[in-house]
Design a protein around this motif. Structure first.
Motif: not given
Length: 768
Positions: A537, A570, A573-574
């Motif tokens: 993350q 996912g 999230q970055t």
């Protein structure tokens, strides 16, 4: 040559090498002065020193002589005294009797003597202490070559305020050879004292990083080594990558243009009897340079009447080298016997087919020799770079002349339009020499034009900017990390973004695809445009890569696609959004797709939401993985729309990490899942999909045109495998691959994308 003034950020530059870059000149009245010496290192860094000025620490060349510091031009010279025993044990012994042959593929047998090692360590300490005494606060110390590999660590302990760079001018050996050295850990730890370690070639840098991981507690993330915190020092990072050294090509070309130089070239031809062809070899008299192989090939061509001794002359310049070392004395005897035999058997009273010159020459005389020579023969058995090859090319503004070049020289990576040879293959070397003397002028012109472009594009300014720029970048990035609150000793997001090179072969391919009317630029995420970090993350796209992709996404005729194993959630999230950027984004290895009208593609390729049966299967699978692996320290389970990923990057014990990965695979296979292997991750899916299939589906839905795909992991091989001859696949980092090109790390990917932006749009994106 311009553009170097900002490289040190106003900090003092301290150069450190075994020898000072000067020679003593003794006049007829016995008085002495100093002049700049003509060595390879001095030639390479002279333009840097002229513009930046420096302090230079090194030995003046005479044993048991104490010399006070003095100035010469832009340099303040700080001599280090060496005794006769130091010269014998440290220099002639360990440096040139142990390290030199070991690092050059054991062409000669290295000797391992403990008293040599002990003196090497003591002399390195003396150099470190002199630099520590001399350097200004916050200076940049640039340490050079194999004689001083312990100095970085020693200097860091004495002066932690300094930024330390180390450049290895000779090859770094592969692990199987380096491991023979009894003091291998000490050498690796010594080098790891630097902030930046530079090598001539990609394999050298890869070899060092591999060995450093094995023998020290470091972890390689791309071209960066992460050193954990100890009781004596906080955790830090070391950049270890290739920085191919070069020459001041413009300066050599200027000398070549002078009327007096061209007149001297004609005189040389006349002094040799105006042969039809003049061949030239220029080397230090060293067993690594392949001089004996060259002479053997030349002699056999004469003996077999393949060339006429009356029509051709080989001039071999062999400058004296290490004449007190027994192996070098034997080599000189052998070479001189061979020269005598060749001339005795094939020469006449008025003509010798082989002219042997055992001395050094000025730059002006060397340039005249380059202009006079029809063929330059460079045949080292192993060489870090070989600047002679580049000097010859830089001087040939007439675009005539042929370069015969060993593939074991670093220069072969850039000068691949030379006639490349394996010097151990005498028949192949003979064939190349014949090819050279009979090469048509038009072919000479084509090859020389390409090589000249490579030398001028990658000149010494490019090398200096790359190396010193990376030193400054690493230092500033480390400061920024601590300023942002990163705890010492903890491994957090790695934000080091040094300057990176675009390999010439990659640049050539980029030029070909950049002008296509329709272009698809596709890339993986982790390890490609975002450096790999322990906590997924925390991964972030490098700013330069993001800027380049955003520009490309708005350029006419260009589409940008991001193909990742992460789920779309996912990825979000970055900080990498899934909409509004103009990008096509595929998640979960092709199971998810968004970013353009993909209705037809989705129907054809199986995208969409999980079916009821798949959803039930996923529920059972997730529960099973959570029960079996969820409580393991360091294991992270990532749920995805069509499966689950088991991450072990945060498991500190490597063997335990492998065992957990194997256990996950057994569990996945038992559940009938599709399994993918990645770097410290195993992924399991209820639906078969891969990046190759989604890439093919995307390109089928777009106008016909070439594809650029960049990736680093095993899962990216599916995408590389669907590329055609007009496409460009670039593998990031080591490992076998179907990709046609390779770059070392995400910083280089950013440089590639920035170069494509420049070629496509004319916009120049600076380094981070």
């Amino acid at each position: 040559m311009t553009g170097m003034q900002g490289l040190t950020g106003g900090r003092e530059l301290v150069m450190v090498s075994n020898r000072l870059p000067v020679d003593r000149v003794v006049a007829s009245d016995g008085s002495s002065t100093w002049r700049t010496s003509p060595g390879g290192l001095v030639t390479a860094v002279e333009p840097i020193v002229e513009q930046l000025g420096c302090v230079w620490v090194g030995w003046a060349g005479n044993a048991d002589e104490r010399i006070e510091p003095f100035e010469l031009g832009q340099m303040r010279l700080e001599p280090v005294e060496l005794s006769s025993d130091d010269v014998e044990l440290y220099y002639e012994g360990f440096s040139n009797g142990t390290l030199w042959p070991l690092y050059h593929d054991v062409i000669a047998r290295p000797a391992f003597h403990r008293q040599w090692w002990d003196r090497y360590r003591r002399v390195n300490q003396r150099f470190a202490e002199r630099v520590a005494e001399t350097a200004a606060e916050g200076a940049i110390a640039w340490i050079h070559d194999y004689q001083l590999q312990l100095v970085p660590e020693m200097l860091r302990k004495l002066r932690p305020d300094l930024t330390i760079g180390f450049f290895l001018h000779i090859p770094f050996p592969p692990r199987g050879i380096f491991e023979q050295l009894p003091w291998r850990r000490a050498i690796i730890n010594g080098l790891l004292g630097a902030d930046v370690i530079g090598f001539q070639r990609v394999p050298d840098a890869i070899s060092f990083r591999t060995i450093a991981e094995r023998y020290t507690h470091t972890q390689a993330l791309g071209n960066t080594l992460v050193l954990p915190a100890t009781d004596d020092s906080p955790g830090r990072t070391v950049l270890a990558q290739e920085f191919p050294i070069s020459i001041d090509a413009a300066a050599f070309a200027e000398v070549a243009r002078r009327p007096e130089t061209q007149a001297r070239a004609r005189e040389i031809r006349e002094e040799l009897g105006n042969p039809k062809r003049m061949m030239l070899g220029v080397d230090r008299l060293d067993y690594t340079k392949g001089i004996r192989h060259r002479l053997k090939a030349f002699e056999e061509l004469l003996t077999d009447d393949e060339i006429d001794a009356s029509d051709i002359v080989l001039v071999q310049v062999a400058s004296p080298s290490r004449e007190r070392v027994d192996a070098y004395r034997k080599l000189r005897d052998e070479v001189e016997v061979t020269v005598g035999r060749i001339n005795g058997e094939h020469g006449t009273i008025g003509h010798a087919p082989l002219v042997y010159l055992h001395r050094g020459y000025t730059r002006e005389e060397m340039v005249a020799l380059y202009l006079a020579a029809d063929v330059l023969v460079v045949t080292p058995l192993r060489d870090g770079m070989n600047l002679v090859a580049k000097e010859y090319v830089a001087c040939r503004e007439d675009e005539q002349g042929v370069l015969v070049l060993s593939e074991f020289a670093g220069a072969a990576d850039e000068l691949n339009d030379a006639l490349l040879v394996n010097p151990h293959d005498i028949e192949g070397l003979k064939a190349a020499l014949l090819r050279a003397v009979h090469m048509p002028q038009e072919e000479q012109r084509r090859r020389m034009r390409q090589m000249r472009r490579a030398v001028h594009d990658n000149d010494v300014a490019h090398w200096a900017n790359g190396f010193l720029g990376s030193v400054a970048s690493v230092s500033e990035s480390r400061g920024a990390s601590h300023a942002s609150g990163l705890e010492e000793g903890k491994t957090g997001p790695i934000s080091i973004v040094p300057q990176a090179f675009v390999p010439r072969s990659v640049g050539d391919r980029l030029r070909r695809i950049a002008t296509a009317s329709s272009l698809l630029v596709a890339t993986d995420f982790d390890g490609t445009i975002a450096p790999i970090v322990r906590r997924p993350q925390d991964a972030r796209i490098l700013p330069r890569a993001r800027q380049a992709l955003e520009i490309l996404a708005t350029a006419p005729g260009v589409r940008v696609a991001l193909l990742t194993g992460r789920s779309l959630d996912g990825l979000a999230q970055t900080g990498t959004g899934t909409s509004g950027e103009g990008w096509i984004i595929s998640g979960s290895h092709g199971s998810e797709l968004t970013g353009f009208d993909v209705s037809g593609v989705m129907a054809a390729s199986g995208f969409g939401e999980p079916t009821a049966d798949e959803a039930e299967w996923l529920h059972r699978v997730n529960r099973r993985f959570e029960r079996v692996l969820g409580g393991e320290p360091g294991v992270r389970l990532e749920r995805k729309p069509f499966g689950i990923a088991v991450h072990t990057r945060e498991v500190h014990d490597e063997e335990q990490s492998r065992e957990l990965q194997a256990a996950a695979v057994e569990l996945g296979l038992a559940e009938g899942l599709h399994v993918r292997e990645g770097k410290q991750v195993r992924e399991f899916s209820v639906r078969a999909s891969n990046k190759g299939a989604v890439l093919q589906s995307i390109r089928d839905a777009l106008p016909v045109g070439p594809v650029l795909f960049l990736g680093d992991d095993v899962t990216d091989e599916d995408a590389f495998s669907v590329l055609g001859p007009d496409d460009l696949g670039i593998k990031v980092g080591p490992g076998e691959s179907a990709a046609t090109e390779r770059v070392p790390d995400p910083a280089a990917v950013a440089a590639v994308l920035a170069r494509l932006v420049e070629l496509r749009t004319g916009i120049v994106i600076g380094s981070d």
